[in-house]
Scaffold this active site. Sequence first.
Site, PDB file in Angstrom:
ATOM      1  N   GLU A   1      57.376  65.446 -17.261  1.00 36.71           N
ATOM      2  CA  GLU A   1      57.928  66.701 -16.763  1.00 36.71           C
ATOM      3  C   GLU A   1      57.620  66.877 -15.268  1.00 36.71           C
ATOM      4  O   GLU A   1      58.287  67.634 -14.561  1.00 36.71           O
ATOM      5  CB  GLU A   1      57.302  67.850 -17.567  1.00 36.71           C
ATOM      6  CG  GLU A   1      57.857  69.209 -17.243  1.00 36.71           C
ATOM      7  CD  GLU A   1      57.427  70.251 -18.280  1.00 36.71           C
ATOM      8  OE1 GLU A   1      57.399  69.932 -19.480  1.00 36.71           O
ATOM      9  OE2 GLU A   1      57.119  71.369 -17.877  1.00 36.71           O
TER      10      GLU A   1
ATOM     11  N   PHE B   1      54.990  73.342 -13.508  1.00 34.78           N
ATOM     12  CA  PHE B   1      55.432  72.787 -14.784  1.00 34.78           C
ATOM     13  C   PHE B   1      56.326  73.842 -15.418  1.00 34.78           C
ATOM     14  O   PHE B   1      56.255  75.027 -15.046  1.00 34.78           O
ATOM     15  CB  PHE B   1      54.218  72.464 -15.667  1.00 34.78           C
ATOM     16  CG  PHE B   1      54.034  70.997 -15.927  1.00 34.78           C
ATOM     17  CD1 PHE B   1      54.125  70.076 -14.901  1.00 34.78           C
ATOM     18  CD2 PHE B   1      53.766  70.522 -17.211  1.00 34.78           C
ATOM     19  CE1 PHE B   1      53.952  68.708 -15.144  1.00 34.78           C
ATOM     20  CE2 PHE B   1      53.599  69.174 -17.464  1.00 34.78           C
ATOM     21  CZ  PHE B   1      53.689  68.256 -16.429  1.00 34.78           C
TER      22      PHE B   1
ATOM     23  N   HIS C   1      57.658  64.463 -29.334  1.00 33.95           N
ATOM     24  CA  HIS C   1      56.558  64.342 -28.379  1.00 33.95           C
ATOM     25  C   HIS C   1      55.242  64.946 -28.849  1.00 33.95           C
ATOM     26  O   HIS C   1      54.174  64.418 -28.557  1.00 33.95           O
ATOM     27  CB  HIS C   1      56.995  65.013 -27.077  1.00 33.95           C
ATOM     28  CG  HIS C   1      55.973  64.970 -25.993  1.00 33.95           C
ATOM     29  ND1 HIS C   1      55.452  63.785 -25.517  1.00 33.95           N
ATOM     30  CD2 HIS C   1      55.384  65.958 -25.264  1.00 33.95           C
ATOM     31  CE1 HIS C   1      54.581  64.048 -24.552  1.00 33.95           C
ATOM     32  NE2 HIS C   1      54.503  65.352 -24.392  1.00 33.95           N
TER      33      HIS C   1
ATOM     34  N   HIS D   1      60.280  66.463 -26.379  1.00 38.80           N
ATOM     35  CA  HIS D   1      60.214  66.481 -24.910  1.00 38.80           C
ATOM     36  C   HIS D   1      61.630  66.196 -24.420  1.00 38.80           C
ATOM     37  O   HIS D   1      62.311  65.319 -24.950  1.00 38.80           O
ATOM     38  CB  HIS D   1      59.240  65.396 -24.439  1.00 38.80           C
ATOM     39  CG  HIS D   1      58.822  65.515 -23.004  1.00 38.80           C
ATOM     40  ND1 HIS D   1      59.688  65.275 -21.960  1.00 38.80           N
ATOM     41  CD2 HIS D   1      57.632  65.847 -22.441  1.00 38.80           C
ATOM     42  CE1 HIS D   1      59.027  65.449 -20.811  1.00 38.80           C
ATOM     43  NE2 HIS D   1      57.781  65.801 -21.080  1.00 38.80           N
TER      44      HIS D   1
ATOM     45  N   ARG E   1      55.587  74.535 -27.016  1.00 39.73           N
ATOM     46  CA  ARG E   1      54.386  74.332 -26.207  1.00 39.73           C
ATOM     47  C   ARG E   1      54.738  74.207 -24.729  1.00 39.73           C
ATOM     48  O   ARG E   1      55.703  73.529 -24.369  1.00 39.73           O
ATOM     49  CB  ARG E   1      53.682  73.049 -26.657  1.00 39.73           C
ATOM     50  CG  ARG E   1      52.419  72.732 -25.888  1.00 39.73           C
ATOM     51  CD  ARG E   1      51.722  71.525 -26.468  1.00 39.73           C
ATOM     52  NE  ARG E   1      52.458  70.311 -26.238  1.00 39.73           N
ATOM     53  CZ  ARG E   1      52.389  69.571 -25.133  1.00 39.73           C
ATOM     54  NH1 ARG E   1      51.595  69.931 -24.140  1.00 39.73           N
ATOM     55  NH2 ARG E   1      53.101  68.467 -25.012  1.00 39.73           N
TER      56      ARG E   1
ATOM     57  N   LEU F   1      57.799  58.445 -22.581  1.00 44.69           N
ATOM     58  CA  LEU F   1      57.814  59.679 -21.805  1.00 44.69           C
ATOM     59  C   LEU F   1      58.262  59.480 -20.352  1.00 44.69           C
ATOM     60  O   LEU F   1      57.793  58.578 -19.659  1.00 44.69           O
ATOM     61  CB  LEU F   1      56.401  60.276 -21.808  1.00 44.69           C
ATOM     62  CG  LEU F   1      56.255  61.648 -21.164  1.00 44.69           C
ATOM     63  CD1 LEU F   1      56.996  62.694 -21.982  1.00 44.69           C
ATOM     64  CD2 LEU F   1      54.784  62.025 -21.042  1.00 44.69           C
TER      65      LEU F   1
ATOM     66  N   GLN G   1      57.578  69.375 -31.128  1.00 40.22           N
ATOM     67  CA  GLN G   1      58.178  69.469 -29.798  1.00 40.22           C
ATOM     68  C   GLN G   1      58.945  68.208 -29.444  1.00 40.22           C
ATOM     69  O   GLN G   1      58.403  67.107 -29.493  1.00 40.22           O
ATOM     70  CB  GLN G   1      57.089  69.681 -28.754  1.00 40.22           C
ATOM     71  CG  GLN G   1      57.638  69.707 -27.342  1.00 40.22           C
ATOM     72  CD  GLN G   1      56.672  70.357 -26.372  1.00 40.22           C
ATOM     73  OE1 GLN G   1      55.671  69.745 -26.017  1.00 40.22           O
ATOM     74  NE2 GLN G   1      56.952  71.571 -25.956  1.00 40.22           N
TER      75      GLN G   1
ATOM     76  N   ARG H   1      60.420  73.789 -22.621  1.00 37.38           N
ATOM     77  CA  ARG H   1      60.799  72.476 -23.148  1.00 37.38           C
ATOM     78  C   ARG H   1      61.843  72.581 -24.242  1.00 37.38           C
ATOM     79  O   ARG H   1      62.735  71.743 -24.336  1.00 37.38           O
ATOM     80  CB  ARG H   1      59.570  71.753 -23.681  1.00 37.38           C
ATOM     81  CG  ARG H   1      58.759  71.180 -22.588  1.00 37.38           C
ATOM     82  CD  ARG H   1      57.764  70.183 -23.076  1.00 37.38           C
ATOM     83  NE  ARG H   1      57.079  69.644 -21.911  1.00 37.38           N
ATOM     84  CZ  ARG H   1      55.966  68.958 -21.967  1.00 37.38           C
ATOM     85  NH1 ARG H   1      55.396  68.711 -23.125  1.00 37.38           N
ATOM     86  NH2 ARG H   1      55.421  68.486 -20.877  1.00 37.38           N
TER      87      ARG H   1
HETATM   88  O1  MEZ Z   1      51.584  68.245 -21.826  1.00 37.17           O
HETATM   89  C1  MEZ Z   1      52.383  67.322 -21.826  1.00 37.17           C
HETATM   90  O2  MEZ Z   1      53.090  67.040 -22.781  1.00 37.17           O
HETATM   91  C2  MEZ Z   1      52.607  66.538 -20.582  1.00 37.17           C
HETATM   92  C3  MEZ Z   1      51.628  66.724 -19.494  1.00 37.17           C
HETATM   93  C4  MEZ Z   1      53.676  65.760 -20.540  1.00 37.17           C
HETATM   94  C5  MEZ Z   1      54.392  65.338 -19.345  1.00 37.17           C
HETATM   95  O3  MEZ Z   1      55.601  65.558 -19.288  1.00 37.17           O
HETATM   96  O4  MEZ Z   1      53.794  64.774 -18.437  1.00 37.17           O
END
Ligand code: MEZ
Length: 603
Positions: free
Chosen positions: A277, A140, A373, A260, A408, A274, A258, A308
Amino acid sequence: MKHRSGQLFSEQKNGRGSMVGNYRTRICNVLVIGSGGAGLRAAISAHNSGCEVLVIGKRIRNDAHTTLASGGINAALGTVDPQDNWKHHFVDTYQEGYNIGDPRTVEILVKDAPARVEELVSWGAPFAKNSDGKLDQRYFGAHTYRRTCYAGDYTGRAILNTLVSKVEELQIPIIDMTYVSRLLVDTQNGQRRCFGAVGFDINSGQRTVFLSDSVVLAAGGHTRIWRRSSSRRDENTGDAMRLALNAGCRLADMEMVQFHPTGMVHPESLSGTLVTEAVRGEGGRLINSVGERYMEKYDPLRMELSTRDRVALANYTEIQEGRGTENNGVLLDISHVEKGVILEKLPRMYRQFMESQMLDISKGPMEVAPTAHYSMGGVVVDPETHSTGVMGLYAAGECTSGVHGANRLGGNSLAEILVFGKIAGSEASKFSSDLDFQIRSRSVIQEAMDELDDLTTEGEQLARPLQRAVRNIMWNHCGVMRSGKGLEEGLKELMKIKEASSDVDVRPSAEGFSDLALALDLLGSIDSAEATIRSAIARKESRGAHQRSDFPETLKEEAVNYVIELVMEEQVVAKSSVAPLPEELLNAMDEYERPSVDGRLLE
Ligand code: MEZ
């Protein structure tokens, strides 16, 4: 001008059994507000300490926002990269939070995360394993080693399902579809003390006074108040922040929201959803409209697995500077990875794009853009106990501050909810066991009932359009890039919405009391938006997720937290210094030198 509807009263009397001034009472030792991961983990530990526990959720169980966390949970288990340990995890988390997280809170998180993950596996969580039977760990962003455990890209769902099963096995009651409008707080000898909460059933309107020795607030963040958000409708609307502020808590780092880097851009109904990631963790590449793999320019060492804040700002910059797609996105491509791997490791993403866009992501790129996010700021809590400063009131999960600072690391949120959910639950239970006498203030309960009565009136405004206006204000004036002028403008517009919010039409109907829930969501959104903008105005520098075009530098003297509290019902912002790093952790920072990623993105 508001007036109370006569029809409303008769409707309540005849149909719904919830007359004004008439409520039921439920009593427990520990009341948990929120049925997501943090709340359920708190409930389990309070129960295991011998308390009677009650959990209240605004949605139905199994459907809390936790289900949307996709890609994984961090724990320095070293199953794939044996060099990993809690110190590396500490350095990654603290340093990438731009040194304004609380060191002790981060230390507790990284030391305890492995045990919480292993415990979850022992309760049946279906995490991916390697051929040696050990948990698999994926990359990650900005983690020095692979330390993100996962269940495909359904990790949050797997965790929530496991916790719900455990809670049901332990016969801990969960009350679904109940909206908490107020925490019950009495002040005695200048000390505030929480003794429960008032809530109502969103379907029937039935009001309940929940009386308890202690309360754990675990009701999520406020990222739905941005126009593009990874939260669904009516969740993460800032209600936890409003409850906490009204109870007398302080909120820190509210400007640290945050974004994303990768949310969907179309269709409109799914905008912001979402795109995990894990797509980048499994090798996904970011490409602009002229075919450049542009992370080369921003963080050539870590590329798509940079932090991020950096990847989000890079995506934002590419789009702003005209190298985005027609839909104002950039491209995220995983099509070079074998289809079988995509289906095994990213099944939700495969289905999400196939179902919404008829796009086969094993054949072509996804269009993505930054999306609000995660609330990195929130209620100020004591690192060791997660007590809030209001006696008997504890908080855990996204509604709190302390771990993430200004940025984060992906995968730390799921770790946070387990580690601090457990701590908050056992501390709330300790508080209950140590209690000499209980307090019950009729006048405080009456005030909470009066608030619901006052809200339940006819008015000229509707909550949904006002909510939409808040989301537009936050997106336009307090988004990825901010400026003093824009923030001031945003605050002015927000104050107009605040005024209009006192004239919202709320009438129970055949559809239940969702109007009332929407009106309260709106108040939570306005309060949390105000706290965010006021903190963003105060922080005259750029740091992590808070980027100001008029103050582009990161300033040493601004390594502080901005804290909001209510004084005479007005939000007031103050600076608060960050706890110093203890020697062992200072040494850890020196020992584990990280790759340098100096340089700002928009210069
Ligand atoms: O911690 C997160 O925000 C997460 C696991 C998100 C993701 O991109 O899957």
